[in-house]
Every structure is written in C-alpha cells, then in structure tokens.
Design a protein around this motif. Structure first.
Motif, mmCIF file in Angstrom:
data_model
loop_
_atom_site.group_PDB
_atom_site.id
_atom_site.type_symbol
_atom_site.label_atom_id
_atom_site.label_comp_id
_atom_site.label_asym_id
_atom_site.label_seq_id
_atom_site.Cartn_x
_atom_site.Cartn_y
_atom_site.Cartn_z
ATOM 1 N N ILE A 114 0.771 -1.259 -0.058
ATOM 2 C CA ILE A 114 0.066 -0.060 0.128
ATOM 3 C C ILE A 114 0.857 1.224 -0.110
ATOM 4 N N ASP A 115 0.466 2.193 -0.582
ATOM 5 C CA ASP A 115 1.078 3.369 -0.615
ATOM 6 C C ASP A 115 0.362 4.677 0.237
ATOM 7 N N ILE A 116 1.233 4.966 1.273
ATOM 8 C CA ILE A 116 0.789 5.997 2.604
ATOM 9 C C ILE A 116 1.768 6.680 2.851
ATOM 10 N N PHE A 117 1.387 8.130 3.015
ATOM 11 C CA PHE A 117 2.404 9.060 3.581
ATOM 12 C C PHE A 117 3.940 9.000 2.838
ATOM 13 N N GLY A 118 3.877 8.900 1.538
ATOM 14 C CA GLY A 118 5.038 9.017 0.877
ATOM 15 C C GLY A 118 5.595 7.803 0.861
ATOM 16 N N PHE A 119 5.207 6.624 1.272
ATOM 17 C CA PHE A 119 6.045 5.630 1.447
ATOM 18 C C PHE A 119 5.399 4.308 0.837
ATOM 19 N N ASN A 120 6.025 3.192 0.099
ATOM 20 C CA ASN A 120 5.195 2.309 -0.485
ATOM 21 C C ASN A 120 5.637 0.976 0.484
ATOM 22 N N ILE A 121 4.744 0.568 1.119
ATOM 23 C CA ILE A 121 4.953 -0.432 2.311
ATOM 24 C C ILE A 121 4.293 -1.721 1.842
ATOM 25 N N MET A 122 5.253 -2.726 1.955
ATOM 26 C CA MET A 122 4.749 -4.287 1.377
ATOM 27 C C MET A 122 4.947 -5.188 2.738
ATOM 28 N N VAL A 123 4.016 -5.946 3.124
ATOM 29 C CA VAL A 123 4.028 -6.538 4.130
ATOM 30 C C VAL A 123 5.063 -8.148 3.650
ATOM 31 N N THR A 124 5.921 -8.211 4.399
ATOM 32 C CA THR A 124 6.857 -9.414 4.228
ATOM 33 C C THR A 124 6.750 -10.613 5.103
ATOM 34 N N ALA A 125 6.086 -10.503 6.214
ATOM 35 C CA ALA A 125 5.793 -11.578 7.239
ATOM 36 C C ALA A 125 4.866 -11.299 8.100
ATOM 37 N N ALA A 126 3.796 -12.257 8.347
ATOM 38 C CA ALA A 126 2.859 -12.009 9.056
ATOM 39 C C ALA A 126 2.219 -13.452 9.644
ATOM 40 N N ASP A 127 1.299 -13.409 10.524
ATOM 41 C CA ASP A 127 0.597 -14.509 11.066
ATOM 42 C C ASP A 127 -0.888 -14.298 10.894
ATOM 43 N N ARG A 128 -1.774 -15.212 11.726
ATOM 44 C CA ARG A 128 -3.025 -14.990 11.632
ATOM 45 C C ARG A 128 -3.535 -13.639 12.582
ATOM 46 N N ARG A 129 -2.782 -13.272 13.166
ATOM 47 C CA ARG A 129 -3.254 -12.222 14.066
ATOM 48 C C ARG A 129 -2.433 -10.743 13.985
ATOM 49 N N LYS A 130 -1.329 -10.816 13.501
ATOM 50 C CA LYS A 130 -0.602 -9.515 13.198
ATOM 51 C C LYS A 130 0.453 -9.602 12.205
ATOM 52 N N ILE A 131 1.036 -8.240 11.781
ATOM 53 C CA ILE A 131 1.869 -8.405 10.869
ATOM 54 C C ILE A 131 3.269 -8.484 11.656
ATOM 55 N N ILE A 132 4.355 -8.969 11.012
ATOM 56 C CA ILE A 132 5.736 -9.262 11.857
ATOM 57 C C ILE A 132 6.782 -8.184 11.186
ATOM 58 N N THR A 133 6.847 -8.279 9.752
ATOM 59 C CA THR A 133 7.801 -7.297 9.355
ATOM 60 C C THR A 133 7.277 -6.794 7.912
ATOM 61 N N VAL A 134 7.754 -5.408 7.568
ATOM 62 C CA VAL A 134 7.194 -4.920 6.304
ATOM 63 C C VAL A 134 8.742 -4.384 5.481
ATOM 64 N N ASN A 135 8.602 -4.260 4.261
ATOM 65 C CA ASN A 135 9.694 -3.545 3.361
ATOM 66 C C ASN A 135 9.027 -2.336 3.165
ATOM 67 N N VAL A 136 9.868 -1.309 3.366
ATOM 68 C CA VAL A 136 9.485 0.291 3.138
ATOM 69 C C VAL A 136 10.528 0.859 2.095
ATOM 70 N N ARG A 137 9.753 1.467 1.109
ATOM 71 C CA ARG A 137 10.535 2.305 -0.003
ATOM 72 C C ARG A 137 9.834 3.607 0.068
ATOM 73 N N LYS A 138 10.635 4.643 -0.036
ATOM 74 C CA LYS A 138 10.297 6.021 -0.323
ATOM 75 C C LYS A 138 9.825 6.148 -1.737
ATOM 76 N N ASN A 139 8.776 6.701 -1.904
ATOM 77 C CA ASN A 139 7.989 7.113 -3.116
ATOM 78 C C ASN A 139 8.574 8.388 -3.852
ATOM 79 N N PRO A 140 9.104 8.350 -5.046
ATOM 80 C CA PRO A 140 9.741 9.710 -5.515
ATOM 81 C C PRO A 140 8.710 10.626 -5.535
ATOM 82 N N LEU A 141 9.318 12.086 -5.266
ATOM 83 C CA LEU A 141 8.388 13.309 -5.216
ATOM 84 C C LEU A 141 7.948 13.732 -6.266
#
Length: 280
Positions: free
Chosen positions: A253-280
C-alpha cells in the motif's frame, strides 16, 4: 549507682537520640535514601555493584506493571487449536520457556504452557497430544499492580508469569519474574540470548526492512518524517489501519509518501514490512 541516676538514664538517652537526629535526620523519601546510598558508595562503604542493586530495588517499589510489561503486540503466544508441530516450531524459534495460550479470542487466555511439558510427549508420540491437559492456570493482574508486591507474590506462590489486563479486562501484555529482577540487577542474559538488531535495516538502495513493532517515533526519527502516533503506536498498527484489515503477505500500500509491503505475518499480526520512499 543510686536510684535517682537510674531514673534519669532513660531520659538522658532519649534526649541524646533527639539531639543526634537533629544532626542526622532520618530519610523521608526514597530519593533521600538513594542519596544516602550514593554518599556511602562515594565514601567506599559499599561498592558500585551493590549501589546499583539497591537503587534498582528502590525503583521497583515505585513502578507499576504497565511501565515494564511486554506489550500485547510483542507477546509470543500459542493458540488453543494449534497442532503439536506448529507449537514446537514457535517454541524452538522463540526459545522461551513459558507461553500464554489464547482461547476463542485474543483476550481469552486459556492458560500457560511450560515448554518442558512437551518433552515427555516427544517420547510418547504425537497421538497422545492434548494441549488443554498441559495448561496451567494463568495469573491475571491489573496494569496498576505494583512491582514489589508482584515480586513477593511470584516468590510466595512460585509462578513466573502474569498476564496484564486493562480496566476493561482486555489483555495489555505480560510480565515475568525475570522482567522485575532485571529492573533491580540489570539485564540478565544467557547463552541463548541473541544480540538485539536494529528494528529498521537497510536492505538495498531505497529499501528497508522494518519490524512491525517499531514505534512510530523511531520510524519518524529514522526517515525524518512526522507521522502521527495519536491512534497507533507502531508501524504495524499504522499499516493495518491503512488497509482497514489485517493484510496478507506480499500485499502493499502507498501511504504518507512510502510504499509499504508486508513481508511476514501470521493470523493475528504483521511481523515485518519492506518500506520504500516514493519519488516526489
């Protein structure tokens, strides 16, 4: 010694004590006690290690469970319907000795599982596995529980873990006897403890791996941004709020100027995400 002298002795002793207290007043607060201890250390009456422990003991008497508990988002727990293989995988990866077991909802704590209870099953075979029969009752405490009182109860009742709940009965986190002892003597490490890694790791140019439990304040400082933490405390909470649900692995998802992708999660929570800064 005559009778008059004998009668006057207690009076003289009492007067002397009052006189002495005028020069050496008794401490009236824990801060004054701590100051006396620091003076004793400066005078080489006690060594620095003893001072550290004494100051820790004084600090514990002023702390409540909410101040040092492991928050709910960081709890490593089990679910009541997990298979033995799933449980063993979590036990081995976390290397913890005790696990809260969740029932029908995340606020329903069915009990506490001791990892050592699983050892006998390995010799008997998986056919005999019944998680509910291995559980011990969970100790429930309020967030306002004083740590010195809790430590006394830990010792008297010989349990090592307590589940912390808020005023509505919802699970806030957990506390162990080791957490309290570390407040007194400092960090306790054993041979299984690994060096803590930074919650934000640079993977490549403009790609960062971020633990979902990273405080938004830390995220803001690292990326020099000003995301609000009024409604969410962690990056994972912010991502779930943006999706409006718990996202699956590889969703982005793209939010607040970042692209955030979920890289690890289980049935109850997110564990890690990858974050990239979107170009201005």
């Amino acid at each position: 010694m005559n009778e008059q002298t004998t009668k006057n002795s207690p009076r003289k002793l009492a007067w002397f004590k009052r006189w002495a207290r005028s020069f050496f007043p008794r401490p009236s607060s824990s801060n004054e006690v701590a100051e006396m201890l620091r003076n004793a250390q400066s005078a080489s009456i006690i060594d620095p290690g003893v001072l550290h422990i004494m100051e820790g003991a004084l600090k514990v008497s002023d702390l409540q469970a909410r101040e040092i508990m492991i928050p709910r988002s960081q709890m490593v727990g089990l679910e009541h319907d997990m298979t033995l293989d799933e449980i063993l995988d979590i036990v081995i990866k976390s290397q913890h000795s005790r696990f809260p077991v969740v029932g029908e909802s995340s606020d329903d704590i069915a009990g506490i599982l001791l990892a050592k209870e699983l050892l006998l099953l390995l010799s008997k075979g998986k056919e005999t596995f019944d998680l509910s029969s291995l559980l011990r009752p969970a100790t429930i405490i309020p967030e306002s529980k004083r740590l010195d009182v809790l430590l006394k109860e830990f010792r008297e009742h010989r349990y090592h873990m307590a589940i912390v709940v808020d005023e509505y009965g919802g699970v806030s986190g957990l506390l162990t006897i080791e957490d309290i002892l570390e407040e007194i003597v400092g960090e306790i490490e054993d041979e299984t403890d690994e060096e803590e890694k930074d919650p934000i790791q640079k993977v490549s140019d403009n790609c960062y791996s971020v633990d979902a439990i990273t405080d938004i304040e830390i995220f803001n400082e690292y990326f020099d941004v000003g995301l609000s933490d009024d409604e969410c405390d962690t990056v994972g909470g912010l991502v779930i709020q943006a999706f409006g649900r718990l996202p699956e692995i590889n969703e982005q998802i793209d939010i607040f100027g970042f692209n955030i992708m979920v890289t690890a999660a289980d049935r109850r929570k997110i564990i890690t995400v990858n974050v990239r800064k979107n170009p201005l």
